[in-house]
Motif scaffolding. Structure first.
Motif, mmCIF file in Angstrom:
data_model
loop_
_atom_site.group_PDB
_atom_site.id
_atom_site.type_symbol
_atom_site.label_atom_id
_atom_site.label_comp_id
_atom_site.label_asym_id
_atom_site.label_seq_id
_atom_site.Cartn_x
_atom_site.Cartn_y
_atom_site.Cartn_z
ATOM 1 N N MET A 186 51.134 108.251 28.419
ATOM 2 C CA MET A 186 51.045 108.722 27.031
ATOM 3 C C MET A 186 49.785 108.201 26.342
ATOM 4 S SD MET A 186 53.376 110.743 26.354
ATOM 5 C CE MET A 186 53.448 111.251 28.037
ATOM 6 N N ILE A 187 49.499 106.898 26.503
ATOM 7 C CA ILE A 187 48.336 106.331 25.815
ATOM 8 C C ILE A 187 47.046 106.930 26.381
ATOM 9 C CG2 ILE A 187 47.088 104.208 25.292
ATOM 10 C CD1 ILE A 187 49.794 102.746 25.522
ATOM 11 N N THR A 188 47.003 107.075 27.718
ATOM 12 C CA THR A 188 45.815 107.665 28.327
ATOM 13 C C THR A 188 45.613 109.090 27.835
ATOM 14 O OG1 THR A 188 46.440 106.394 30.277
ATOM 15 C CG2 THR A 188 44.644 107.945 30.532
ATOM 16 N N LEU A 189 46.725 109.830 27.757
ATOM 17 C CA LEU A 189 46.676 111.210 27.274
ATOM 18 C C LEU A 189 46.096 111.261 25.861
ATOM 19 C CD1 LEU A 189 47.536 114.126 27.789
ATOM 20 C CD2 LEU A 189 49.788 113.559 26.945
ATOM 21 N N LEU A 190 46.549 110.332 25.024
ATOM 22 C CA LEU A 190 46.064 110.289 23.638
ATOM 23 C C LEU A 190 44.561 110.052 23.597
ATOM 24 C CD1 LEU A 190 48.535 108.438 21.277
ATOM 25 C CD2 LEU A 190 47.668 110.758 21.163
ATOM 26 N N PHE A 191 44.090 109.078 24.369
ATOM 27 C CA PHE A 191 42.654 108.798 24.383
ATOM 28 C C PHE A 191 41.860 110.013 24.842
ATOM 29 C CE2 PHE A 191 43.598 104.134 24.473
ATOM 30 C CZ PHE A 191 42.975 103.886 23.274
ATOM 31 N N CYS A 192 42.398 110.684 25.840
ATOM 32 C CA CYS A 192 41.756 111.887 26.373
ATOM 33 C C CYS A 192 41.550 112.912 25.266
ATOM 34 C CB CYS A 192 42.681 112.523 27.407
ATOM 35 S SG CYS A 192 42.046 112.486 29.023
ATOM 36 N N VAL A 193 42.633 113.184 24.535
ATOM 37 C CA VAL A 193 42.597 114.250 23.539
ATOM 38 C C VAL A 193 41.768 113.825 22.330
ATOM 39 C CG1 VAL A 193 44.012 115.700 22.055
ATOM 40 C CG2 VAL A 193 44.795 115.143 24.328
ATOM 41 N N ILE A 194 41.873 112.539 21.943
ATOM 42 C CA ILE A 194 41.130 112.074 20.772
ATOM 43 C C ILE A 194 39.628 112.052 21.062
ATOM 44 C CG2 ILE A 194 40.667 110.079 19.291
ATOM 45 C CD1 ILE A 194 43.662 109.416 19.513
ATOM 46 N N SER A 195 39.254 111.522 22.217
ATOM 47 C CA SER A 195 37.821 111.315 22.453
ATOM 48 C C SER A 195 37.100 112.606 22.812
ATOM 49 C CB SER A 195 37.620 110.295 23.562
ATOM 50 O OG SER A 195 37.958 110.876 24.795
ATOM 51 N N ARG A 196 37.743 113.473 23.596
ATOM 52 C CA ARG A 196 37.099 114.724 24.008
ATOM 53 C C ARG A 196 35.759 114.486 24.701
ATOM 54 N NH1 ARG A 196 38.687 119.901 21.492
ATOM 55 N NH2 ARG A 196 40.884 119.694 21.993
ATOM 56 N N SER A 197 35.595 113.370 25.392
ATOM 57 C CA SER A 197 34.293 113.147 26.016
ATOM 58 C C SER A 197 34.391 113.366 27.515
ATOM 59 C CB SER A 197 33.793 111.739 25.713
ATOM 60 O OG SER A 197 34.279 110.854 26.694
ATOM 61 N N LEU A 198 33.269 113.815 28.083
ATOM 62 C CA LEU A 198 33.234 114.085 29.516
ATOM 63 C C LEU A 198 33.445 112.814 30.319
ATOM 64 C CD1 LEU A 198 30.282 116.618 29.794
ATOM 65 C CD2 LEU A 198 32.679 117.027 30.318
ATOM 66 N N ALA A 219 46.853 97.395 30.414
ATOM 67 C CA ALA A 219 46.236 96.957 29.155
ATOM 68 C C ALA A 219 44.715 96.974 29.278
ATOM 69 C CB ALA A 219 46.729 95.561 28.791
ATOM 70 N N VAL A 220 44.204 96.448 30.403
ATOM 71 C CA VAL A 220 42.746 96.420 30.596
ATOM 72 C C VAL A 220 42.190 97.837 30.615
ATOM 73 C CG1 VAL A 220 40.925 95.892 32.264
ATOM 74 C CG2 VAL A 220 42.712 94.210 31.797
ATOM 75 N N PHE A 221 42.870 98.741 31.338
ATOM 76 C CA PHE A 221 42.394 100.121 31.445
ATOM 77 C C PHE A 221 42.354 100.800 30.081
ATOM 78 C CE2 PHE A 221 43.293 104.672 32.223
ATOM 79 C CZ PHE A 221 42.128 104.986 32.911
ATOM 80 N N GLU A 222 43.427 100.628 29.307
ATOM 81 C CA GLU A 222 43.472 101.278 27.990
ATOM 82 C C GLU A 222 42.427 100.677 27.054
ATOM 83 O OE1 GLU A 222 44.969 103.856 28.036
ATOM 84 O OE2 GLU A 222 46.631 103.642 29.437
ATOM 85 N N LEU A 223 42.187 99.360 27.221
ATOM 86 C CA LEU A 223 41.167 98.707 26.404
ATOM 87 C C LEU A 223 39.792 99.301 26.698
ATOM 88 C CD1 LEU A 223 42.153 96.507 24.511
ATOM 89 C CD2 LEU A 223 40.787 94.880 25.828
ATOM 90 N N ILE A 224 39.524 99.532 27.978
ATOM 91 C CA ILE A 224 38.240 100.139 28.361
ATOM 92 C C ILE A 224 38.121 101.510 27.706
ATOM 93 C CG2 ILE A 224 36.909 101.091 30.285
ATOM 94 C CD1 ILE A 224 38.126 98.871 32.031
ATOM 95 N N LEU A 225 39.215 102.294 27.765
ATOM 96 C CA LEU A 225 39.185 103.627 27.157
ATOM 97 C C LEU A 225 38.956 103.529 25.654
ATOM 98 C CD1 LEU A 225 41.958 105.742 28.900
ATOM 99 C CD2 LEU A 225 39.529 105.653 29.371
ATOM 100 N N LEU A 226 39.591 102.530 25.026
ATOM 101 C CA LEU A 226 39.448 102.348 23.576
ATOM 102 C C LEU A 226 37.997 102.048 23.230
ATOM 103 C CD1 LEU A 226 40.889 102.032 20.818
ATOM 104 C CD2 LEU A 226 41.047 99.606 21.304
ATOM 105 N N VAL A 227 37.409 101.097 23.979
ATOM 106 C CA VAL A 227 36.010 100.722 23.730
ATOM 107 C C VAL A 227 35.119 101.939 23.917
ATOM 108 C CG1 VAL A 227 34.076 99.351 24.590
ATOM 109 C CG2 VAL A 227 36.337 98.309 24.330
ATOM 110 N N LEU A 228 35.342 102.686 24.989
ATOM 111 C CA LEU A 228 34.532 103.884 25.262
ATOM 112 C C LEU A 228 34.671 104.901 24.131
ATOM 113 C CD1 LEU A 228 34.862 104.722 29.052
ATOM 114 C CD2 LEU A 228 32.768 104.379 27.754
ATOM 115 N N THR A 229 35.918 105.097 23.672
ATOM 116 C CA THR A 229 36.153 106.078 22.605
ATOM 117 C C THR A 229 35.388 105.687 21.348
ATOM 118 O OG1 THR A 229 38.362 106.350 23.481
ATOM 119 C CG2 THR A 229 37.941 107.303 21.321
#
Lengths: 257, 249
Positions: A26-38, A241-251
């Motif tokens: 769910m969290i990964t999905l959210l980052f995907c949709v929010i960021s919209r980055s390649l 947690a580490v993976f989602e943090l990386i996605l958060l920083v990237l976003t």
């Protein structure tokens, strides 16, 4: 009959804590949709494909086939976004038709590519959940999230009935086929309608019998099943947690760029 | 052939090929991750009042008669199964019914709104038709807007004493068409066209999905009529139990 449902019982990640898997997808999905980055879409796609195919032991061929399910929708609607009909040509391409142009801009082409990438990455998130978690486990998570009781109970019952009805439907369809019930278009439409009517009739009868059977076993509106308990492991939680943090920083980083 | 004509020809061939390899034609589920976040949330929020109404009416029905929960669950499973089976189609591609029009006629729009969201959730998880982020938008178009219209048309036809077969056909057919229009508008709102804005975009979405959706709606209408005829022939007591046929005829 339902491929995804069969596969998830065989998954290598089946006995990982369901809450963990649910939260991750769910969290990964959210980052995907929010960021919209390649970039994020690429990372998510790779990680999910790795987890599902390598760790979950889903055959790669099967996985690719499943990924192609939403293909029609993806192509058709992206086409509608990047192709315009207008009186003024835009910068990327323009094909004159009469006094109009079939045209599009570079911006919208880029946008279309981003959209396809995001959508495909999101689909891998969905598949991560559905190919590695059984429906009963997902329902368990929903109950813990305080989903209304009548809703979860209905879901449990419907999930069970789906397979009962599918069995009945396929039996009826096999016997229709063996009697040339699909000879031409007219007969097959007629057969399908009759099958559906028969199916609903049997569903009604079954629901009566089922209720009697359950009530005689003290059914009072709640179906209590023992849940298998697979505690969350600290290592897995840390990795998520580490993976989602990386996605958060990237976003955040991408949105400031 | 000039260069432009060649490009046009290639585009035409690509377009034709796309329909040839089409793996499955579904009722228009917006796929996972296709809508921007604010639209996901907005459509989800719009669905909430309908769902709450549906839940309250279901709870009342279950309280009156505990048995009805089994019936409602069977109805939900029936809608799922019907929508997951291939239906005969003219073009050879495999298409699926929505089944919500039939549900609305038989069980009423309130029950279908709740059953619809459950069926859509199962479709997303088990069949990857639709998705979790787009659940709100899909619920609105398929479990709320379409069934409400179907139900309305059916009731209207009943009042005007239209032949039952015709009214069932009209309800299922127009419900499907309406679902397809609503989905196109949902997509258009999220992705307005560069040339012409939301309206132009809506026309484009309607256009690209028309070849798959229009035949589907006609077939769905015909199938629904056949199903209702079959039910009237064999399941009169059951139809009376769910209130589709009037008691004491």
């Amino acid at each position: 009959m339902i491929v995804v449902d069969k596969l998830c019982y065989r998954s290598g990640l089946r006995y990982v804590n369901a809450g963990e898997k649910f939260a991750f997808s769910m969290i990964t999905l959210l980052f995907c949709v929010i960021s919209r980055s390649l970039v994020i879409a690429g990372i998510v796609f790779a990680v999910n494909a790795y987890l599902t195919v390598k760790k979950g032991h889903i055959a790669a061929k099967q996985y690719i086939k499943l990924l192609a399910v939403p293909f029609t929708f993806l192509i058709l609607s992206t086409l509608a976004i990047i192709v315009n009909i207008s009186k003024v040509p835009l910068d990327a391409y323009a094909i004159p038709v009469g006094s109009f142009f079939i045209t599009g801009s570079f911006q919208s082409l880029l946008f279309g590519i981003q959209l396809i990438a995001t959508a495909m990455a999101s689909v891998t998130c969905l598949y991560f959940l559905s190919l590695n978690t059984t429906m009963t486990d997902i329902l368990g998570v929903l109950t813990k999230l305080h989903c209304p009781e009548i809703l979860t109970e209905l879901m449990l019952l419907i999930y069970r009935f789906i397979f009962v009805l599918m069995d009945t439907a396929s039996a009826i369809m096999v016997s229709q086929k063996s009697r040339l019930g699909n000879r031409d278009f007219r007969t097959s439409v007629n057969s399908f309608g009759k099958m559906a009517a028969g199916l609903l009739l049997r569903a009604f009868k079954r629901s009566n019998a089922l209720y009697d059977a359950m009530e005689s076993r003290c059914y009072d509106g709640k179906i209590r099943v023992l849940e298998e308990n697979h505690p969350a492991r600290k290592k897995e939680i840390a990795a998520i947690a580490v993976f989602e943090l990386i996605l958060l920083v990237l976003t955040i980083w991408r949105s400031f760029l | 052939m000039s260069k432009k004509e060649k490009i046009l020809l290639k585009a035409a061939i690509a377009f034709a090929l796309m329909f040839a390899v089409t793996p499955a034609v579904n009722a228009m589920h917006i796929m996972e991750g296709y809508l921007p976040v604010k639209y996901c949330i907005a459509w989800g929020a719009i669905c909430v009042p309908f769902l709450v109404t549906g839940l309250i009416s279901l709870k009342k029905r279950v309280k009156e008669n505990r048995k009805s929960i089994m019936l409602i669950a069977m109805a939900g499973a029936f809608i799922f199964v019907i929508s997951s089976l291939k239906i005969p189609s003219v073009t050879g591609s495999c298409s699926h019914m929505t089944g919500t029009g039939l549900g609305a006629i038989l069980f009423g729009p309130a029950a279908v709104s709740v059953l619809g969201i459950i069926v859509l959730l199962f479709q997303a998880i088990l069949l990857a038709h639709g998705g979790l982020t787009t659940l709100g938008a899909n619920t609105f178009s398929m479990a709320i807007a379409g069934p409400l219209l179907s139900f309305g048309i059916y009731q209207l036809c009943k009042k005007m004493n239209v032949n039952r077969k015709i009214s069932v056909f009209l309800a299922a057919f127009l419900g499907d068409i309406f679902t397809y229009c609503v989905t196109s508008i949902q997509l258009a709102l999220a992705y307005p066209s560069e040339a012409g804005g939301v309206a132009a975009s809506a026309v484009k979405f309607l256009g690209v999905f028309a070849p798959t959706q229009l035949p589907l709606a006609v077939i769905e209408g015909i199938l629904t009529v056949i199903i209702v005829i079959g039910l009237e022939a064999y399941a009169k007591p059951e139809l009376k139990a769910i209130g589709f046929l009037k008691e004491a005829k």
